[in-house]
Write an enzyme that holds these catalytic residues in place. Structure first.
Site, short mmCIF file in Angstrom:
data_model
loop_
_atom_site.label_atom_id
_atom_site.label_comp_id
_atom_site.label_asym_id
_atom_site.label_seq_id
_atom_site.Cartn_x
_atom_site.Cartn_y
_atom_site.Cartn_z
N LYS A 50 -1.83 8.23 -5.61
CA LYS A 50 -1.45 9.64 -5.49
C LYS A 50 0.00 9.87 -5.89
O LYS A 50 0.41 11.00 -6.17
CB LYS A 50 -1.67 10.10 -4.04
CG LYS A 50 -3.15 10.12 -3.63
CD LYS A 50 -3.36 10.61 -2.22
CE LYS A 50 -2.92 9.60 -1.19
NZ LYS A 50 -3.72 8.36 -1.17
N PHE A 90 3.12 -4.12 -5.48
CA PHE A 90 3.38 -5.49 -5.02
C PHE A 90 2.69 -5.74 -3.67
O PHE A 90 2.01 -6.75 -3.48
CB PHE A 90 4.89 -5.71 -4.93
CG PHE A 90 5.35 -6.83 -4.03
CD1 PHE A 90 4.86 -8.11 -4.17
CD2 PHE A 90 6.30 -6.58 -3.05
CE1 PHE A 90 5.30 -9.14 -3.34
CE2 PHE A 90 6.75 -7.60 -2.22
CZ PHE A 90 6.24 -8.89 -2.36
N ASP A 95 -1.84 -7.71 -0.49
CA ASP A 95 -2.59 -7.35 0.71
C ASP A 95 -4.09 -7.43 0.47
O ASP A 95 -4.85 -7.90 1.33
CB ASP A 95 -2.19 -5.93 1.14
CG ASP A 95 -2.75 -5.56 2.51
OD1 ASP A 95 -2.50 -6.30 3.46
OD2 ASP A 95 -3.43 -4.53 2.61
N ASP A 99 -6.69 -9.70 2.63
CA ASP A 99 -7.79 -9.07 3.36
C ASP A 99 -9.16 -9.32 2.72
O ASP A 99 -10.18 -8.98 3.32
CB ASP A 99 -7.58 -7.55 3.44
CG ASP A 99 -6.43 -7.17 4.34
OD1 ASP A 99 -5.98 -8.03 5.12
OD2 ASP A 99 -5.97 -6.01 4.27
N ARG A 104 -10.00 -0.81 -4.82
CA ARG A 104 -8.73 -0.12 -4.57
C ARG A 104 -8.60 0.99 -5.61
O ARG A 104 -8.75 0.75 -6.80
CB ARG A 104 -7.57 -1.10 -4.69
CG ARG A 104 -6.19 -0.52 -4.68
CD ARG A 104 -5.77 -0.06 -3.31
NE ARG A 104 -5.63 -1.16 -2.36
CZ ARG A 104 -5.28 -1.01 -1.09
NH1 ARG A 104 -5.04 0.20 -0.63
NH2 ARG A 104 -5.18 -2.05 -0.28
N ASP A 172 0.43 -7.90 11.78
CA ASP A 172 -0.93 -7.44 11.51
C ASP A 172 -1.86 -8.63 11.28
O ASP A 172 -2.96 -8.70 11.85
CB ASP A 172 -0.92 -6.52 10.29
CG ASP A 172 -2.27 -5.83 10.07
OD1 ASP A 172 -3.02 -5.66 11.04
OD2 ASP A 172 -2.56 -5.46 8.92
N LYS A 198 4.88 -1.96 8.96
CA LYS A 198 4.07 -2.23 7.77
C LYS A 198 3.99 -1.03 6.82
O LYS A 198 3.84 -1.22 5.61
CB LYS A 198 2.66 -2.64 8.19
CG LYS A 198 1.78 -3.08 7.03
CD LYS A 198 0.39 -3.51 7.49
CE LYS A 198 -0.48 -3.85 6.29
NZ LYS A 198 -1.85 -4.22 6.68
N PHE A 245 0.84 9.14 9.25
CA PHE A 245 0.17 8.84 7.98
C PHE A 245 -0.80 7.67 8.14
O PHE A 245 -1.93 7.69 7.65
CB PHE A 245 1.21 8.54 6.91
CG PHE A 245 0.65 8.12 5.58
CD1 PHE A 245 0.27 9.06 4.64
CD2 PHE A 245 0.51 6.78 5.26
CE1 PHE A 245 -0.25 8.67 3.41
CE2 PHE A 245 0.01 6.38 4.03
CZ PHE A 245 -0.37 7.33 3.10
N ASP A 249 -4.82 7.18 7.73
CA ASP A 249 -5.41 6.15 6.88
C ASP A 249 -6.50 5.39 7.63
O ASP A 249 -7.57 5.11 7.09
CB ASP A 249 -4.32 5.19 6.41
CG ASP A 249 -4.48 4.80 4.95
OD1 ASP A 249 -4.75 5.68 4.12
OD2 ASP A 249 -4.35 3.60 4.64
N ASP A 250 -6.20 5.03 8.87
CA ASP A 250 -7.17 4.31 9.70
C ASP A 250 -8.42 5.15 9.93
O ASP A 250 -9.54 4.66 9.87
CB ASP A 250 -6.56 3.95 11.05
CG ASP A 250 -5.48 2.88 10.96
OD1 ASP A 250 -5.30 2.30 9.87
OD2 ASP A 250 -4.82 2.62 11.98
#
Length: 375
Positions: A50, A90, A95, A99, A104, A172, A198, A245, A249-250
């Site tokens: 975005k 990066f 990440d 994960d 993405r 995390d 994070k 924010f 996202d969660d």
């Protein structure tokens, strides 16, 4: 200028930066295949989001100066914005590997790309590719800002924010280790700590702080007889905004579709310490908690069934009703952030605005970009 035109103007600066980085690779006598690979790394991973973080640097500089930017000012502000987008790339490339993510921004994660312009699959090369995205930041800063009085301030901002983000990523990862997930350790306080480090520093504070440095906002100044510490003021507002924010996202990870958010939500299957599960553990009954213990973060052949069981419990309007709790949280968070913004001391209407003092509109503009977002 329309939102589309603003984005296109910002993207045009990326093309200039990309060409500059590729020219530098060539000047280092890098083999043609390495140059091609790096070019694909840049185009695949950097400009596809975005771009709120990057464009916010430009917007904030314009708000602080209270006038249209010159071409040179726009380029420098946009370049700082693209440095944040490089930092974001990066983080995301690395990440996604940590994960084991699948997609993405509506495409396969970089490490899962099977062929890069006929040069083979990415796989573990993505580790080095993420390092190169970070390294590009400091090459660009040196090239374009070394003679500026605030050059060291820019370096320190990027280094400090990167380190804080990596601290958050560490907490995390060890809170939810893939091979030994124990959601009994999860709570809303731990979630807040993780997201502050994070996400909030690099996604919110960094954009405004870079713009403030470019505009010459000092560490301390006097206004109406009061001593103002503008960077502390920015931190006071932008870190809670970053928390808001990440909660969004969660929530979208569980509630949004791949078409809406550009990725397949994996927090439930991955056993992430997300706001949704922390809220469920805080307010759920013993039976609801037991369902989470048995299904949350459980991978295997029946993981889709277990994931749906958790989602059904989240969605239960007579039970946990996470969508309702999220709506209540969002209204409260936006009201609290607006109240903090209203407390920011700013120059009076008759005072000449030179860009070296904070203005409330810098924070309002950022908040307006994320309120009620769907992706």
């Amino acid at each position: 200028m329309s939102k589309v035109d603003k984005r296109n103007k910002f993207l045009a600066v990326f093309e200039r930066i990309r060409e500059e980085l590729i020219d530098h690779m060539k000047s280092e006598k890098m083999p043609e295949d390495a140059v091609t690979w790096f070019n694909e790394n840049l185009t695949y991973n950097v400009p596809g989001g975005k771009l709120n973080r990057g464009i916010s640097v430009v917007d904030t500089v314009a708000i602080l100066l209270n006038r249209p930017l010159t071409d040179d000012e726009y380029f420098k502000a946009a370049l700082l914005g693209w440095c944040i987008e490089l930092l974001q790339a990066f983080f995301l490339v690395s990440d996604d590997m940590m994960d084991g993510s699948i997609s993405r921004r509506g495409q396969p994660c970089w490490y899962r790309v099977h062929d890069v312009k006929g040069l083979g699959k990415v796989h573990n090369v993505a580790i080095n590719d993420s390092f190169m995205l970070e390294g590009a930041i400091y090459h660009l800063l040196k090239t374009h800002f070394r003679r500026e009085s605030y050059y060291v301030d820019l370096l320190e901002l990027f280094q400090e924010v990167t380190y804080k983000t990596e601290m958050g990523q560490l907490v995390d990862l060890i809170t939810a280790p893939e091979d030994n997930i124990d959601i009994r350790k999860y709570n809303l306080d731990k979630h807040t700590f993780i997201v502050r480090y994070k996400t909030a520093f690099y996604s919110f504070y960094l954009s405004v702080a870079l713009a403030m440095r470019m505009c010459g906002v000092p560490d301390v100044y006097e206004l109406n007889g009061k001593t103002i510490e503008p960077y502390k003021e920015a931190d006071r507002i932008l870190i809670p905004m970053g928390e808001f924010f990440q909660v969004q996202d969660d929530y979208l990870d569980y509630h949004g579709t791949e078409e809406e958010i550009g990725k397949i939500g994996t927090d439930i299957i991955d056993g992430k310490c997300s706001w949704c599960v922390c809220t469920a553990l805080t307010y759920g009954t013993e039976a609801q908690k037991q369902l989470l213990y048995e299904n949350y973060g459980k991978k295997g052949v029946d993981q889709a069934v277990r994931e749906q069981a958790v989602k059904d419990m989240y969605n239960d309007k007579q039970g946990l009703n996470i969508p309702r709790r999220y709506e209540e949280y969002q209204k409260k968070a936006v009201a609290e952030i607006n109240a903090m913004i209203d407390q920011v001391p700013e120059p009076g209407a008759r005072e000449v605005i030179k860009g070296d003092k904070l203005r409330r509109d810098a924070f309002r503009a950022f908040l307006s970009k994320i309120t009620d977002r769907k992706a």
